[in-house]
Design a protein around this motif. Sequence first.
Motif, mmCIF file in Angstrom:
data_model
loop_
_atom_site.group_PDB
_atom_site.id
_atom_site.type_symbol
_atom_site.label_atom_id
_atom_site.label_comp_id
_atom_site.label_asym_id
_atom_site.label_seq_id
_atom_site.Cartn_x
_atom_site.Cartn_y
_atom_site.Cartn_z
ATOM 1 N N HIS A 7 0.812 -1.214 0.000
ATOM 2 C CA HIS A 7 0.000 0.000 0.000
ATOM 3 C C HIS A 7 0.845 1.263 0.000
ATOM 4 O O HIS A 7 0.388 2.325 0.424
ATOM 5 N N ILE A 8 2.101 1.171 -0.451
ATOM 6 C CA ILE A 8 2.974 2.337 -0.553
ATOM 7 C C ILE A 8 3.002 2.764 -2.014
ATOM 8 O O ILE A 8 3.339 1.958 -2.891
ATOM 9 N N PRO A 9 2.646 4.001 -2.319
ATOM 10 C CA PRO A 9 2.548 4.436 -3.722
ATOM 11 C C PRO A 9 3.843 4.255 -4.507
ATOM 12 O O PRO A 9 3.808 3.939 -5.694
ATOM 13 N N SER A 10 4.992 4.486 -3.858
ATOM 14 C CA SER A 10 6.267 4.360 -4.556
ATOM 15 C C SER A 10 7.374 4.229 -3.522
ATOM 16 O O SER A 10 7.133 4.252 -2.326
ATOM 17 N N ASN A 11 8.603 4.100 -4.050
ATOM 18 C CA ASN A 11 9.773 4.016 -3.169
ATOM 19 C C ASN A 11 10.297 5.397 -2.785
ATOM 20 O O ASN A 11 11.337 5.498 -2.150
ATOM 21 N N TYR A 19 2.669 7.376 3.533
ATOM 22 C CA TYR A 19 2.193 6.046 3.928
ATOM 23 C C TYR A 19 2.146 5.917 5.453
ATOM 24 O O TYR A 19 1.163 5.414 6.023
ATOM 25 N N ILE A 20 3.194 6.388 6.119
ATOM 26 C CA ILE A 20 3.247 6.334 7.589
ATOM 27 C C ILE A 20 2.108 7.159 8.185
ATOM 28 O O ILE A 20 1.394 6.706 9.093
ATOM 29 N N LEU A 21 1.907 8.365 7.664
ATOM 30 C CA LEU A 21 0.858 9.245 8.187
ATOM 31 C C LEU A 21 -0.534 8.661 7.953
ATOM 32 O O LEU A 21 -1.411 8.745 8.818
ATOM 33 N N THR A 22 -0.722 8.044 6.792
ATOM 34 C CA THR A 22 -2.040 7.499 6.448
ATOM 35 C C THR A 22 -2.359 6.242 7.242
ATOM 36 O O THR A 22 -3.446 6.101 7.817
ATOM 37 N N GLU A 23 -1.412 5.315 7.282
ATOM 38 C CA GLU A 23 -1.645 4.033 7.946
ATOM 39 C C GLU A 23 -1.843 4.178 9.456
ATOM 40 O O GLU A 23 -2.572 3.399 10.071
ATOM 41 N N LEU A 27 -4.067 6.920 15.417
ATOM 42 C CA LEU A 27 -3.409 6.193 16.510
ATOM 43 C C LEU A 27 -2.412 7.068 17.256
ATOM 44 O O LEU A 27 -2.162 6.863 18.446
ATOM 45 N N TYR A 28 -1.835 8.030 16.543
ATOM 46 C CA TYR A 28 -0.839 8.934 17.122
ATOM 47 C C TYR A 28 -1.086 10.334 16.555
ATOM 48 O O TYR A 28 -1.606 10.484 15.448
ATOM 49 N N PRO A 29 -0.678 11.384 17.282
ATOM 50 C CA PRO A 29 -0.762 12.733 16.717
ATOM 51 C C PRO A 29 0.124 12.856 15.477
ATOM 52 O O PRO A 29 1.161 12.189 15.376
ATOM 53 N N GLU A 30 -0.280 13.710 14.526
ATOM 54 C CA GLU A 30 0.482 13.845 13.288
ATOM 55 C C GLU A 30 1.918 14.281 13.543
ATOM 56 O O GLU A 30 2.852 13.805 12.880
ATOM 57 N N SER A 31 2.117 15.191 14.504
ATOM 58 C CA SER A 31 3.483 15.649 14.798
ATOM 59 C C SER A 31 4.359 14.487 15.269
ATOM 60 O O SER A 31 5.546 14.421 14.935
ATOM 61 N N GLU A 32 3.774 13.570 16.038
ATOM 62 C CA GLU A 32 4.522 12.409 16.510
ATOM 63 C C GLU A 32 4.829 11.459 15.347
ATOM 64 O O GLU A 32 5.916 10.883 15.276
ATOM 65 N N LEU A 33 3.884 11.319 14.418
ATOM 66 C CA LEU A 33 4.106 10.464 13.259
ATOM 67 C C LEU A 33 5.230 10.995 12.372
ATOM 68 O O LEU A 33 6.036 10.224 11.842
ATOM 69 N N ARG A 34 5.298 12.306 12.211
ATOM 70 C CA ARG A 34 6.389 12.889 11.418
ATOM 71 C C ARG A 34 7.733 12.661 12.115
ATOM 72 O O ARG A 34 8.755 12.428 11.461
ATOM 73 N N GLN A 35 7.704 12.719 13.441
ATOM 74 C CA GLN A 35 8.920 12.419 14.194
ATOM 75 C C GLN A 35 9.306 10.948 14.029
ATOM 76 O O GLN A 35 10.484 10.616 13.870
ATOM 77 N N PHE A 36 8.316 10.050 14.040
ATOM 78 C CA PHE A 36 8.586 8.634 13.794
ATOM 79 C C PHE A 36 9.281 8.447 12.447
ATOM 80 O O PHE A 36 10.252 7.680 12.331
ATOM 81 N N VAL A 72 5.804 0.120 10.527
ATOM 82 C CA VAL A 72 4.429 0.619 10.600
ATOM 83 C C VAL A 72 3.510 -0.424 11.224
ATOM 84 O O VAL A 72 2.651 -0.115 12.063
ATOM 85 N N GLU A 73 3.680 -1.687 10.836
ATOM 86 C CA GLU A 73 2.856 -2.753 11.418
ATOM 87 C C GLU A 73 3.089 -2.864 12.920
ATOM 88 O O GLU A 73 2.146 -3.078 13.701
ATOM 89 N N ASP A 74 4.340 -2.725 13.358
ATOM 90 C CA ASP A 74 4.647 -2.750 14.795
ATOM 91 C C ASP A 74 4.015 -1.560 15.509
ATOM 92 O O ASP A 74 3.483 -1.690 16.618
ATOM 93 N N LEU A 75 4.071 -0.398 14.890
ATOM 94 C CA LEU A 75 3.487 0.793 15.501
ATOM 95 C C LEU A 75 1.971 0.666 15.626
ATOM 96 O O LEU A 75 1.368 1.197 16.559
#
Length: 294
Positions: A7-11, A19-23, A27-36, A72-75
Motif C-alpha cells: 500500500h505504498i505508492p512508490s519508493n 504512507y506512515i501518516l495514512t496508515e 493512533l498517534y498525533p500527526e506531529s509524533e508520526l512525522r517524528q517517527f 508501521v505494522e509494529d506501531l
Amino acid sequence: MNTTNLHIPSNKVRDIERYILTELNGLYPESELRQFARMLFEAYLGWNTVDYLLHRDSTINQSDLLRFHWAVEDLKQHRPIQHIIGYTEFSDCRIQVSPEVLIPRPETEEIVLSIPPTQGTILDLCTGSGCIAIALTRRNPEAQVSAVDLSDAALKMARSNAALNNTHINFHQIDVLDNSALNECFATQTFNLIVSNPPYVMQQERSQMDANVLDYEPGMALWVEDNAPLVFYESIAQFTQQHLTKDGLLVLEINENLSNETASLLSSYGFECQIRTDFRNKPRSLFCQFPRSR
C-alpha cells in the motif's frame, strides 16, 4: 516484492512518509508520526534531519522499504518506536533499549540536566538501561560513578550502553530494597550525589497508562503495591542517611500524585527537600540535602 502489496505508492521518501501518516492516522498525533518517520530514516538509512529534508524525492531499495512496512505494522500494535529502532537519545548519549529496561523519558532527562556538576562520587540506584549513570559520567568526567540494579538483563544492557558511550561505571547487582546488601557493598563509601528513578507507579494507576507501556516495558521497573507505594524511597532514604556526604545531594524521580507524601518521608529521615516540577508543570523530582546545621 511489489510496493503495491504494501500500500505504498512508490519508493520515494515523500510517499513513504505519506504512507506512515495514512496508515497510523488516528493512533498517534500527526506531529509524533512525522517524528517517527524522521527516526526511522535515521535508523535505517543513517539520515539526519537535513538529509531527510533534502532527499524527499529520492528513492530507497525494496529491502529498506520492507523495513518501513514492518515498522508501521509494529506501531499499529503500539510497539514503542525506540524498541523498533533499538535505541533512543538521552542527554547527548545514545542509549540502547529493549523490553528488559525502561525507555528513558524526557522528564528524566530534564532532571539529569538540572543536577549541578560534581567531581566526587556518584551512585545511581535502579539504573535500568544505565542512562542516568552514563549521562552523569559524561557530564562529570572526573567523577567516580557506581550503579545498582537487581535485573541481570538490565545490567547487561547498562554495561553495553556504558561501553557504547565510552564511559566507565562500576555496576553492582543488588536489590535496592535489601538495605543490608547495599550497606555491605558500599560499607566504607560515601557519595557526593545519589540519584534514583525507582519503581513508583501504583497498581491502581494502570488504567492511566498507555498500551505501549503496559505491553512492552518491564513491570518490575514500574509497579509498586498500592498499600506500600513509597517502599523504594524508604529503603533509599535509610541507605542515603548513612552514605551521603555532609554536603551531598540526593535526587529522586517521583510519582506526581505522591509528591508531598514522598517529601514528608524523606524529611522524616532528616533531609531538607525541594519538590521540583517538570516541563509539563507536574511534580516530578525531589532534591534532598542534609540541613546545613547538621
